[in-house]
Scaffold this motif. Structure first.
Motif, short mmCIF file in Angstrom:
data_model
loop_
_atom_site.label_atom_id
_atom_site.label_comp_id
_atom_site.label_asym_id
_atom_site.label_seq_id
_atom_site.Cartn_x
_atom_site.Cartn_y
_atom_site.Cartn_z
N SER A 87 0.83 -1.21 0.00
CA SER A 87 0.00 0.00 0.00
C SER A 87 0.86 1.26 0.00
O SER A 87 0.62 2.21 -0.76
N TYR A 224 -6.56 8.40 -2.47
CA TYR A 224 -6.02 7.14 -1.95
C TYR A 224 -7.03 6.45 -1.04
O TYR A 224 -7.24 5.23 -1.15
N ALA A 228 -8.56 2.83 -1.54
CA ALA A 228 -8.26 1.79 -0.54
C ALA A 228 -9.55 1.18 0.02
O ALA A 228 -9.69 -0.05 0.09
N HIS A 292 2.35 1.19 8.57
CA HIS A 292 1.64 1.59 7.35
C HIS A 292 1.65 3.11 7.23
O HIS A 292 1.00 3.81 8.00
#
Length: 404
Positions: A87, A224, A228, A292
């Motif tokens: 990601s 994004y 996602a 992340h």
């Protein structure tokens, strides 16, 4: 991880940076040159100390970030880490594609020429003090990866906790230095940089670019998150719109606190609202808060690309992609301070040809910190999209008695 334990009194870092930029511009434009030189002298002394601390930051934080990955649930940990890295990598690559396409339209020849002409009106401090770092940055990176991987794989099997505890306490010392010295003096550093740029006549040319970069960065964060949650919703058969709606409290909390850690309790509640099982949300949300960093990667990639364009440097994909790949790993467990990700990224600037310390680096740091809250909000919101994928993987492929 963008952690910040903000003081209940006084201004936050972002307001202080804005004030420092304004003061630097005023000094560079209206004050006698000797005042600017005094400020540059103080800024240069801070820069030398920062150069000394940066390799120590790399050893402390990158080592700890990798070492802590040993604490998890086998395949579940590997899957979560792989999805998080993918990601982050995709976010950075997409950000580069957008930045390289649209930024040249407003980083024109006039801006580049003004920046290039800065050397015609040079100004410097009155003296400098060289503080030799204990390690070169590349050596620090190599040492951090060796220590981190070895501690992660050997701890509890071939070695005990002694080395892990030493590194952990060393990281706490560096965090204290960041909180008590680097962060409080950062406005002085930025002030000196903008005073120098204003004296040389480049500030307003650069500022004309920055606000457009900010708008594109925030837009990319939102795109994004739509992508996602859309993908997570499709794969897990959940309603992406409902998932996004449930994520709003976590997003707003991250903007308000500028802290991934402070957002964890709220983010777990958001995951619960999205139907993520208790064992998965309690595992994934705290872990992804450290590993992340898609929002931070988007911001850093855009800021670096804009800076390379402004200074007329090479900005091809082959220049940026190695930086994105390395940063995707190095950002693991970014230091617990406002703008922690940009300080973690700083030692890797030379990969794209930017010195780790200097006017260009300080400009990059200011660009990033000015919208740090939005990057943090994107990071933690993306964590919940990942938690949905991990929850699906867990219930489909891993039995509960294998967790742990």
């Amino acid at each position: 991880m963008e952690e910040s334990k903000k003081s209940k009194k006084g201004l936050g870092l972002v307001p202080r940076l804005i004030i420092a930029i304004i003061i630097g511009i005023l000094i560079g434009k209206y004050c006698p040159s000797f005042v600017t030189s005094i400020l540059i002298t103080a800024s240069d002394l801070f820069k030398q100390f920062l150069m000394f601390i940066i390799p120590l930051m790399v050893v402390a934080f990158v080592t700890m970030g990798i070492a802590d990955l040993s604490q998890g649930a086998g395949k579940l940990l590997a899957f979560t880490a792989a999805v998080s890295y993918a990601s982050t990598l995709l976010a950075g690559s997409a950000a580069y594609a957008v930045a390289s396409t649209f930024f040249p339209s407003f980083v024109n020849e006039e801006v580049v020429a003004k920046v290039a002409s800065a050397s015609d009106k040079a100004i410097s401090g009155y003296f400098s003090l060289t503080i030799t770092p204990l390690l070169e940055t590349t050596a620090a990176v190599a040492l951090a990866f060796v220590l981190g991987v070895c501690i992660s794989t050997m701890r509890g099997k071939e070695i005990g906790d002694a080395l892990y505890n030493v590194i952990k306490e060393f990281a706490e010392i560096i965090t204290k230095v960041l909180g008590r010295v680097i962060i409080p003096l950062l406005p002085l550093y930025i002030c000196g940089t903008f005073a120098k740029m204003t004296y040389q006549g480049t500030t307003f040319a650069i500022m004309s670019v920055l606000w457009k970069v900010f708008l594109i960065v925030i837009l990319l964060h939102l795109i994004y998150l739509l992508a996602a949650f859309g993908l997570a919703g499709i794969l897990t058969k959940r309603n992406p719109v409902t998932m996004l709606k449930n994520q709003v409290p976590g997003y707003l909390t991250a903007i308000g606190t500028q802290s991934s850690a402070a957002t964890i309790p709220v983010n777990i509640k958001c995951a619960e609202s999205n139907g993520i099982s208790e064992e998965i949300r309690n595992f994934v949300i705290p872990l992804c808060a450290n590993i992340h960093m898609a929002g931070s990667m988007i911001t850093i990639t855009c800021c670096v690309t804009a800076t390379l364009l402004i200074y007329g440097m090479s900005h091809g994909f082959l220049t940026l992609f190695p930086f994105i790949c390395v940063l995707g790993i190095a950002l693991v467990a970014s230091p617990g301070a406002p703008g922690g990700s940009i300080f973690t990224a700083t030692p890797f600037f030379p990969i794209v040809g930017i010195p780790a310390v200097g006017d260009i680096a300080s400009l990059l740091q200011a660009m990033y910190i000015a919208q740090d809250s939005f990057g943090t909000a994107c990071n933690v919101s993306g964590d919940n999209a990942i938690s949905a994928l991990v929850d699906m993987y867990y219930h489909k492929y891993i039995k509960k008695d294998n967790l742990g």
